[in-house]
Design a protein around this motif. Structure first.
Motif, PDB file in Angstrom:
ATOM      1  N   GLY A 133      -5.672  -0.902  20.679  1.00 29.92           N
ATOM      2  CA  GLY A 133      -4.549  -0.092  20.210  1.00 29.92           C
ATOM      3  C   GLY A 133      -3.818  -0.693  19.024  1.00 29.92           C
ATOM      4  N   LEU A 134      -3.206   0.182  18.247  1.00 32.26           N
ATOM      5  CA  LEU A 134      -2.473  -0.199  17.050  1.00 32.26           C
ATOM      6  C   LEU A 134      -1.323  -1.138  17.387  1.00 32.26           C
ATOM      7  CD1 LEU A 134      -2.515   0.644  14.006  1.00 32.26           C
ATOM      8  CD2 LEU A 134      -0.631   2.176  14.583  1.00 32.26           C
ATOM      9  N   LYS A 135      -1.192  -2.185  16.586  1.00 30.30           N
ATOM     10  CA  LYS A 135      -0.113  -3.163  16.755  1.00 30.30           C
ATOM     11  C   LYS A 135       0.764  -3.159  15.500  1.00 30.30           C
ATOM     12  CE  LYS A 135      -1.697  -5.026  20.634  1.00 30.30           C
ATOM     13  NZ  LYS A 135      -2.605  -3.989  21.069  1.00 30.30           N
ATOM     14  N   LYS A 136       2.059  -3.188  15.730  1.00 25.45           N
ATOM     15  CA  LYS A 136       3.035  -3.120  14.642  1.00 25.45           C
ATOM     16  C   LYS A 136       2.778  -4.190  13.561  1.00 25.45           C
ATOM     17  CE  LYS A 136       7.983  -2.450  14.122  1.00 25.45           C
ATOM     18  NZ  LYS A 136       9.273  -2.367  14.819  1.00 25.45           N
ATOM     19  N   SER A 149      -9.285  20.695  17.511  1.00 26.44           N
ATOM     20  CA  SER A 149      -8.099  21.341  18.087  1.00 26.44           C
ATOM     21  C   SER A 149      -7.539  20.525  19.249  1.00 26.44           C
ATOM     22  CB  SER A 149      -8.403  22.772  18.525  1.00 26.44           C
ATOM     23  OG  SER A 149      -9.325  22.784  19.595  1.00 26.44           O
ATOM     24  N   TRP A 150      -8.391  19.815  19.975  1.00 20.82           N
ATOM     25  CA  TRP A 150      -7.908  18.971  21.070  1.00 20.82           C
ATOM     26  C   TRP A 150      -7.128  17.780  20.512  1.00 20.82           C
ATOM     27  CZ3 TRP A 150     -12.743  18.624  24.768  1.00 20.82           C
ATOM     28  CH2 TRP A 150     -13.105  19.924  25.168  1.00 20.82           C
ATOM     29  N   ALA A 151      -7.644  17.195  19.438  1.00 23.73           N
ATOM     30  CA  ALA A 151      -6.923  16.092  18.792  1.00 23.73           C
ATOM     31  C   ALA A 151      -5.575  16.593  18.270  1.00 23.73           C
ATOM     32  CB  ALA A 151      -7.750  15.508  17.657  1.00 23.73           C
ATOM     33  N   GLN A 152      -5.563  17.781  17.685  1.00 18.67           N
ATOM     34  CA  GLN A 152      -4.323  18.364  17.185  1.00 18.67           C
ATOM     35  C   GLN A 152      -3.340  18.608  18.338  1.00 18.67           C
ATOM     36  OE1 GLN A 152      -3.417  18.815  13.837  1.00 18.67           O
ATOM     37  NE2 GLN A 152      -1.470  19.067  14.895  1.00 18.67           N
ATOM     38  N   ASP A 153      -3.853  19.063  19.476  1.00 21.11           N
ATOM     39  CA  ASP A 153      -2.994  19.251  20.653  1.00 21.11           C
ATOM     40  C   ASP A 153      -2.333  17.933  21.056  1.00 21.11           C
ATOM     41  OD1 ASP A 153      -3.680  21.935  20.789  1.00 21.11           O
ATOM     42  OD2 ASP A 153      -5.078  21.675  22.484  1.00 21.11           O
ATOM     43  N   MET A 197       0.835  -1.184   0.000  1.00 14.36           N
ATOM     44  CA  MET A 197       0.000   0.000   0.000  1.00 14.36           C
ATOM     45  C   MET A 197       0.881   1.249   0.000  1.00 14.36           C
ATOM     46  SD  MET A 197      -3.145  -0.901  -0.026  1.00 14.36           S
ATOM     47  CE  MET A 197      -4.043  -2.405   0.161  1.00 14.36           C
ATOM     48  N   LYS A 198       0.357   2.284  -0.616  1.00  9.12           N
ATOM     49  CA  LYS A 198       1.097   3.543  -0.689  1.00  9.12           C
ATOM     50  C   LYS A 198       0.704   4.530   0.396  1.00  9.12           C
ATOM     51  CE  LYS A 198       1.726   3.396  -5.704  1.00  9.12           C
ATOM     52  NZ  LYS A 198       1.442   4.104  -6.966  1.00  9.12           N
ATOM     53  N   LEU A 199      -0.548   4.429   0.868  1.00 11.16           N
ATOM     54  CA  LEU A 199      -1.063   5.398   1.836  1.00 11.16           C
ATOM     55  C   LEU A 199      -1.670   4.674   3.038  1.00 11.16           C
ATOM     56  CD1 LEU A 199      -1.908   8.282   2.690  1.00 11.16           C
ATOM     57  CD2 LEU A 199      -3.911   8.009   1.240  1.00 11.16           C
ATOM     58  N   PHE A 200      -1.220   5.074   4.219  1.00 11.96           N
ATOM     59  CA  PHE A 200      -1.696   4.499   5.468  1.00 11.96           C
ATOM     60  C   PHE A 200      -2.495   5.564   6.206  1.00 11.96           C
ATOM     61  CE2 PHE A 200       1.579   1.794   4.071  1.00 11.96           C
ATOM     62  CZ  PHE A 200       1.426   0.564   4.688  1.00 11.96           C
ATOM     63  N   VAL A 201      -3.740   5.237   6.533  1.00  4.87           N
ATOM     64  CA  VAL A 201      -4.645   6.189   7.181  1.00  4.87           C
ATOM     65  C   VAL A 201      -5.030   5.638   8.553  1.00  4.87           C
ATOM     66  CG1 VAL A 201      -6.798   7.484   6.972  1.00  4.87           C
ATOM     67  CG2 VAL A 201      -5.536   6.805   4.895  1.00  4.87           C
ATOM     68  N   PHE A 202      -4.959   6.523   9.544  1.00  2.00           N
ATOM     69  CA  PHE A 202      -5.219   6.108  10.924  1.00  2.00           C
ATOM     70  C   PHE A 202      -6.301   6.960  11.561  1.00  2.00           C
ATOM     71  CE2 PHE A 202      -0.802   5.110  10.001  1.00  2.00           C
ATOM     72  CZ  PHE A 202      -0.736   3.773  10.353  1.00  2.00           C
ATOM     73  N   ASP A 203      -7.224   6.291  12.234  1.00  2.09           N
ATOM     74  CA  ASP A 203      -8.110   6.941  13.175  1.00  2.09           C
ATOM     75  C   ASP A 203      -7.235   7.325  14.367  1.00  2.09           C
ATOM     76  OD1 ASP A 203     -10.652   7.587  14.520  1.00  2.09           O
ATOM     77  OD2 ASP A 203     -10.218   5.811  15.715  1.00  2.09           O
ATOM     78  N   LEU A 204      -7.744   8.146  15.278  1.00  5.24           N
ATOM     79  CA  LEU A 204      -6.945   8.585  16.420  1.00  5.24           C
ATOM     80  C   LEU A 204      -7.366   7.916  17.726  1.00  5.24           C
ATOM     81  CD1 LEU A 204      -6.661  12.387  15.512  1.00  5.24           C
ATOM     82  CD2 LEU A 204      -5.028  10.536  15.035  1.00  5.24           C
ATOM     83  N   ASP A 205      -8.546   8.274  18.240  1.00  7.32           N
ATOM     84  CA  ASP A 205      -8.999   7.745  19.534  1.00  7.32           C
ATOM     85  C   ASP A 205      -9.141   6.225  19.507  1.00  7.32           C
ATOM     86  OD1 ASP A 205      -9.317  10.222  20.969  1.00  7.32           O
ATOM     87  OD2 ASP A 205     -11.140  10.596  19.814  1.00  7.32           O
ATOM     88  N   PHE A 206      -8.516   5.581  20.479  1.00  7.11           N
ATOM     89  CA  PHE A 206      -8.522   4.134  20.660  1.00  7.11           C
ATOM     90  C   PHE A 206      -7.849   3.376  19.512  1.00  7.11           C
ATOM     91  CE2 PHE A 206     -12.158   5.470  23.342  1.00  7.11           C
ATOM     92  CZ  PHE A 206     -11.638   5.072  24.561  1.00  7.11           C
ATOM     93  N   THR A 207      -7.211   4.112  18.595  1.00  6.56           N
ATOM     94  CA  THR A 207      -6.399   3.503  17.553  1.00  6.56           C
ATOM     95  C   THR A 207      -4.940   3.867  17.791  1.00  6.56           C
ATOM     96  OG1 THR A 207      -8.230   3.545  15.977  1.00  6.56           O
ATOM     97  CG2 THR A 207      -6.006   3.309  15.059  1.00  6.56           C
ATOM     98  N   LEU A 208      -4.659   5.179  17.879  1.00  9.51           N
ATOM     99  CA  LEU A 208      -3.298   5.629  18.191  1.00  9.51           C
ATOM    100  C   LEU A 208      -3.110   5.927  19.670  1.00  9.51           C
ATOM    101  CD1 LEU A 208      -2.372   7.996  15.216  1.00  9.51           C
ATOM    102  CD2 LEU A 208      -2.143   5.507  15.421  1.00  9.51           C
ATOM    103  N   TRP A 209      -4.195   6.349  20.333  1.00  6.45           N
ATOM    104  CA  TRP A 209      -4.076   6.670  21.760  1.00  6.45           C
ATOM    105  C   TRP A 209      -5.343   6.341  22.522  1.00  6.45           C
ATOM    106  CZ3 TRP A 209      -3.511  11.670  18.937  1.00  6.45           C
ATOM    107  CH2 TRP A 209      -4.724  12.340  18.778  1.00  6.45           C
ATOM    108  N   ASP A 210      -5.178   6.282  23.832  1.00  4.67           N
ATOM    109  CA  ASP A 210      -6.285   6.157  24.780  1.00  4.67           C
ATOM    110  C   ASP A 210      -6.319   7.466  25.549  1.00  4.67           C
ATOM    111  OD1 ASP A 210      -7.908   5.745  27.013  1.00  4.67           O
ATOM    112  OD2 ASP A 210      -7.227   3.693  27.313  1.00  4.67           O
ATOM    113  N   ALA A 211      -7.384   8.214  25.407  1.00  2.00           N
ATOM    114  CA  ALA A 211      -7.515   9.523  26.056  1.00  2.00           C
ATOM    115  C   ALA A 211      -8.233   9.367  27.393  1.00  2.00           C
ATOM    116  CB  ALA A 211      -8.250  10.498  25.133  1.00  2.00           C
TER     117      ALA A 211
END
Length: 151
Positions: free
Chosen positions: A141-144, A72-76, A1-15
């Motif tokens: 959470g995201l796994k390698k 803006s909170w996600a960007q922070d 794949m050329k492009l990897f797209v990620f959700d944020l909450d509960f995918t990259l982080w736990d807020a």
């Protein structure tokens, strides 16, 4: 794949056990832990930085697609976790993932079949698959290993 797209909450982080738009900013670091004003811990999943670094080493494009009501909170959080620098595009606003992907496709000029998407919500996975995007459900959470098999 050329492009990897990620959700944020509960995918990259736990807020702090919720979505970032349900937290209480401003965020601050205390003894190496990122907290909000309610002292809830914001945690980046351990494999996130190694995954993003590996994708960049392999010259892959990286985008974020998040439907948060507080962009803006996600960007922070992206900035405070020091991962903002890895993203070539961020579509962060309250909307359908279809709209996010339409803008991502237009920006990069890539076919949906050249994209892979990681998200923790089944509704988003089903919605994006209908476009022809390879969509991968993320649990806990995201796994390698889930990401790097698409290199």
């Amino acid at each position: 794949m050329k492009l990897f797209v990620f959700d944020l909450d509960f995918t990259l982080w736990d807020a702090g056990g919720t979505w970032c738009d349900a937290t209480n900013p401003p965020y601050y670091w205390s003894d190496g832990v990122l907290l909000d004003q309610s002292n809830s811990e914001m945690e980046l999943y351990p494999d996130v930085i190694p995954v993003l670094e590996e994708l960049k080493r392999n010259n892959r494009k990286i985008a974020a697609a998040s439907r948060t009501f507080e962009p803006s909170w996600a960007q922070d959080l992206l900035h405070l976790f020091d991962i903002d620098k890895y993203f070539d595009l961020k579509e962060i606003y309250p909307s359908s993932k279809i709209q996010h992907f339409s803008k991502i496709k237009k920006h990069f000029g890539m076919a949906y079949s050249e994209m892979v998407f990681f998200d923790d919500e089944h509704r988003n996975i089903h919605e994006v698959r209908k476009l022809g995007v390879e969509a991968v459900f993320v649990a806990d959470g995201l796994k390698k290993e889930d990401v790097l098999r698409y290199l």
